[in-house]
Design an enzyme around this catalytic site. Structure first.
Site, PDB file in Angstrom:
ATOM      1  N   ARG A  63       0.828  -1.208   0.000  1.00 44.78           N
ATOM      2  CA  ARG A  63       0.000   0.000   0.000  1.00 44.78           C
ATOM      3  C   ARG A  63       0.863   1.259   0.000  1.00 44.78           C
ATOM      4  O   ARG A  63       0.522   2.266  -0.634  1.00 44.78           O
ATOM      5  CB  ARG A  63      -0.923  -0.020   1.226  1.00 44.78           C
ATOM      6  CG  ARG A  63      -2.158   0.854   1.086  1.00 44.78           C
ATOM      7  CD  ARG A  63      -3.306   0.314   1.916  1.00 44.78           C
ATOM      8  NE  ARG A  63      -3.665  -1.026   1.469  1.00 44.78           N
ATOM      9  CZ  ARG A  63      -4.093  -2.003   2.278  1.00 44.78           C
ATOM     10  NH1 ARG A  63      -4.226  -1.786   3.563  1.00 44.78           N
ATOM     11  NH2 ARG A  63      -4.409  -3.193   1.796  1.00 44.78           N
ATOM     12  N   HIS A  67       0.616   4.312  -2.631  1.00 45.84           N
ATOM     13  CA  HIS A  67       0.364   5.684  -2.210  1.00 45.84           C
ATOM     14  C   HIS A  67       1.520   6.600  -2.590  1.00 45.84           C
ATOM     15  O   HIS A  67       1.324   7.802  -2.806  1.00 45.84           O
ATOM     16  CB  HIS A  67       0.115   5.741  -0.695  1.00 45.84           C
ATOM     17  CG  HIS A  67      -1.247   5.278  -0.301  1.00 45.84           C
ATOM     18  ND1 HIS A  67      -1.954   5.824   0.758  1.00 45.84           N
ATOM     19  CD2 HIS A  67      -2.057   4.328  -0.828  1.00 45.84           C
ATOM     20  CE1 HIS A  67      -3.134   5.218   0.855  1.00 45.84           C
ATOM     21  NE2 HIS A  67      -3.209   4.310  -0.097  1.00 45.84           N
ATOM     22  N   ASP A  68       2.720   6.047  -2.679  1.00 48.22           N
ATOM     23  CA  ASP A  68       3.866   6.826  -3.139  1.00 48.22           C
ATOM     24  C   ASP A  68       3.720   7.170  -4.617  1.00 48.22           C
ATOM     25  O   ASP A  68       3.830   8.332  -5.016  1.00 48.22           O
ATOM     26  CB  ASP A  68       5.152   6.036  -2.904  1.00 48.22           C
ATOM     27  CG  ASP A  68       6.398   6.805  -3.343  1.00 48.22           C
ATOM     28  OD1 ASP A  68       6.430   8.035  -3.150  1.00 48.22           O
ATOM     29  OD2 ASP A  68       7.333   6.172  -3.865  1.00 48.22           O
ATOM     30  N   HIS A 192      -5.913  -5.386  -2.334  1.00 50.13           N
ATOM     31  CA  HIS A 192      -6.692  -5.448  -1.102  1.00 50.13           C
ATOM     32  C   HIS A 192      -6.931  -6.884  -0.637  1.00 50.13           C
ATOM     33  O   HIS A 192      -7.611  -7.097   0.359  1.00 50.13           O
ATOM     34  CB  HIS A 192      -8.039  -4.727  -1.282  1.00 50.13           C
ATOM     35  CG  HIS A 192      -7.948  -3.248  -1.109  1.00 50.13           C
ATOM     36  ND1 HIS A 192      -9.028  -2.402  -1.249  1.00 50.13           N
ATOM     37  CD2 HIS A 192      -6.891  -2.448  -0.803  1.00 50.13           C
ATOM     38  CE1 HIS A 192      -8.636  -1.152  -1.044  1.00 50.13           C
ATOM     39  NE2 HIS A 192      -7.353  -1.152  -0.783  1.00 50.13           N
ATOM     40  N   THR A 193      -6.364  -7.836  -1.336  1.00 53.16           N
ATOM     41  CA  THR A 193      -6.366  -9.199  -0.811  1.00 53.16           C
ATOM     42  C   THR A 193      -5.477  -9.284   0.424  1.00 53.16           C
ATOM     43  O   THR A 193      -5.546 -10.248   1.177  1.00 53.16           O
ATOM     44  CB  THR A 193      -5.894 -10.203  -1.878  1.00 53.16           C
ATOM     45  OG1 THR A 193      -6.041 -11.526  -1.367  1.00 53.16           O
ATOM     46  CG2 THR A 193      -4.434  -9.991  -2.243  1.00 53.16           C
ATOM     47  N   ASP A 242     -10.308  -9.492   3.205  1.00 52.86           N
ATOM     48  CA  ASP A 242     -10.892 -10.801   2.871  1.00 52.86           C
ATOM     49  C   ASP A 242     -10.500 -11.804   3.940  1.00 52.86           C
ATOM     50  O   ASP A 242      -9.883 -11.446   4.958  1.00 52.86           O
ATOM     51  CB  ASP A 242     -10.499 -11.259   1.452  1.00 52.86           C
ATOM     52  CG  ASP A 242      -9.024 -11.600   1.290  1.00 52.86           C
ATOM     53  OD1 ASP A 242      -8.368 -11.979   2.277  1.00 52.86           O
ATOM     54  OD2 ASP A 242      -8.515 -11.506   0.160  1.00 52.86           O
ATOM     55  N   THR A 244      -8.373 -14.160   4.006  1.00 59.30           N
ATOM     56  CA  THR A 244      -6.963 -14.574   4.064  1.00 59.30           C
ATOM     57  C   THR A 244      -6.091 -13.321   4.027  1.00 59.30           C
ATOM     58  O   THR A 244      -5.393 -13.071   3.050  1.00 59.30           O
ATOM     59  CB  THR A 244      -6.609 -15.521   2.902  1.00 59.30           C
ATOM     60  OG1 THR A 244      -6.938 -14.867   1.653  1.00 59.30           O
ATOM     61  CG2 THR A 244      -7.400 -16.811   2.980  1.00 59.30           C
TER      62      THR A 244
END
Length: 321
Positions: A63, A67-68, A192-193, A242, A244
């Site tokens: 992330r 975001h960078d 986003h997993t 999620d 996992t």
């Protein structure tokens, strides 16, 4: 047969990535071969040690790289600390959940001892994100190196990050402004997993959602109860994206099919007519998701990179030289 298929995919990936060797002037796969040959190994070992101690940091590194790159390009600006004269990106509400800065610091310190003034913080972050994806079970891929570190990090720039309340049209527009196709946007959303989101990012779905519904109708009723229970502990309470949270797989997309996407910006991918088919495809075919994801990550890592005199190699990733 499985090994043969894997090798075939790997070769195709190598060909695709190799084609990016000259995609940006000054960047190459072997950028540090002569002046810091152990750079990648040092970063990889540092990341692996950290993730063995705390697997949740994999999500933080991926992330942080995203975001960078979305602000001022992939230039390590998200790593810079605030000063009395400037509030930096990392202190924006959008970035307060980022984690793993100490991993970048650790790798940088080792590299400065080995080959001072050579390896940029931007490259360390890009390599660390790549290594975190692989450590968590995701695809292996290589990236061009040679990014320089930027000299700007301002909180107001974080307005240009995707918001958890975005719908599919908003996401398509914002990612499109950075040159990404709809498919690449959906593939990158699959990051986003890994990881969690705080209640403050999804509580809008649980009450007074709109003039017609109290709870977001796109949210599974049982999952809504789970989220309400999570949020009973306050805005900073965390819920995995999620089932996992520390494994890189396609469970994220299968969750969307069950109406168990955590954020509005997650579940909207199933609702959007341009994104629904891609979600279904990735839910059924993890290998396809992996392949598209790695290509999109390589492309993201080339966003507005600083080269030559346009940037610097910071001695300390937390402050401009």
């Amino acid at each position: 047969m499985a090994v043969s298929n894997f090798l075939g995919v790997f070769l195709v990936v190598e060909i695709i990535v190799s084609g990016l060797r000259f995609g940006a002037d000054g960047l190459s796969m072997n950028y540090y071969m002569m002046n810091c040959p152990f750079a990648e190994l040092i970063v990889k070992n540092t990341v692996n040690r950290a993730l063995q101690s705390d697997p949740t940091l994999a999500a933080g590194l991926v992330r942080m790289h995203f975001h960078d790159c979305f602000l001022e390009g992939c230039d390590g600006s998200v790593l810079i600390d605030s000063t009395k004269d400037n509030t930096a990106e990392k202190d924006s509400p959008a970035n307060l959940s980022l984690r793993g800065y100490e991993i970048i610091d650790d790798a940088k310190q080792q590299l400065e001892m080995q080959c001072p003034g050579v390896v940029s913080c931007a490259d360390i972050l890009a390599m660390a994100a790549r290594d975190a994806v692989f450590w968590a079970g995701g695809p292996v891929y290589d990236i061009p190196k040679g990014r320089k570190d930027g000299r700007r990090s301002r909180i107001e720039d974080t307005f240009n990050l995707p918001r958890p309340t975005f719908n599919s049209s908003d996401l398509i527009t914002m990612f499109g402004q950075h040159g990404f196709s709809v498919q690449e946007m959906v593939a990158l959303s699959g990051a986003h997993t890994l990881g969690v989101a705080r209640c403050s990012s999804f509580k809008n779905r649980l009450s007074n959602f709109d003039s017609t519904h109290d709870v977001d109708p796109a949210l599974d009723s049982d999952f809504a109860k789970t989220l309400s229970k999570t949020c009973s502990a306050g805005d900073n309470a965390e819920q995995p994206f999620d089932m996992t949270r520390n494994t890189f797989d396609n469970a994220y997309y299968n969750g969307l099919l069950r109406k168990a996407g955590l954020l509005t910006s997650d579940q909207t991918l199933l609702a959007g007519p341009k994104t629904r088919g891609i979600v279904n495809g990735y839910a059924m075919n993890q290998a396809m998701f992996f392949f598209d994801f790695l290509q999109a990550m390589v492309k993201m890592g080339l966003l507005d990179v600083k080269e030559g005199s346009k940037g610097e190699v910071r001695a300390n990733c937390r402050k401009i030289n």
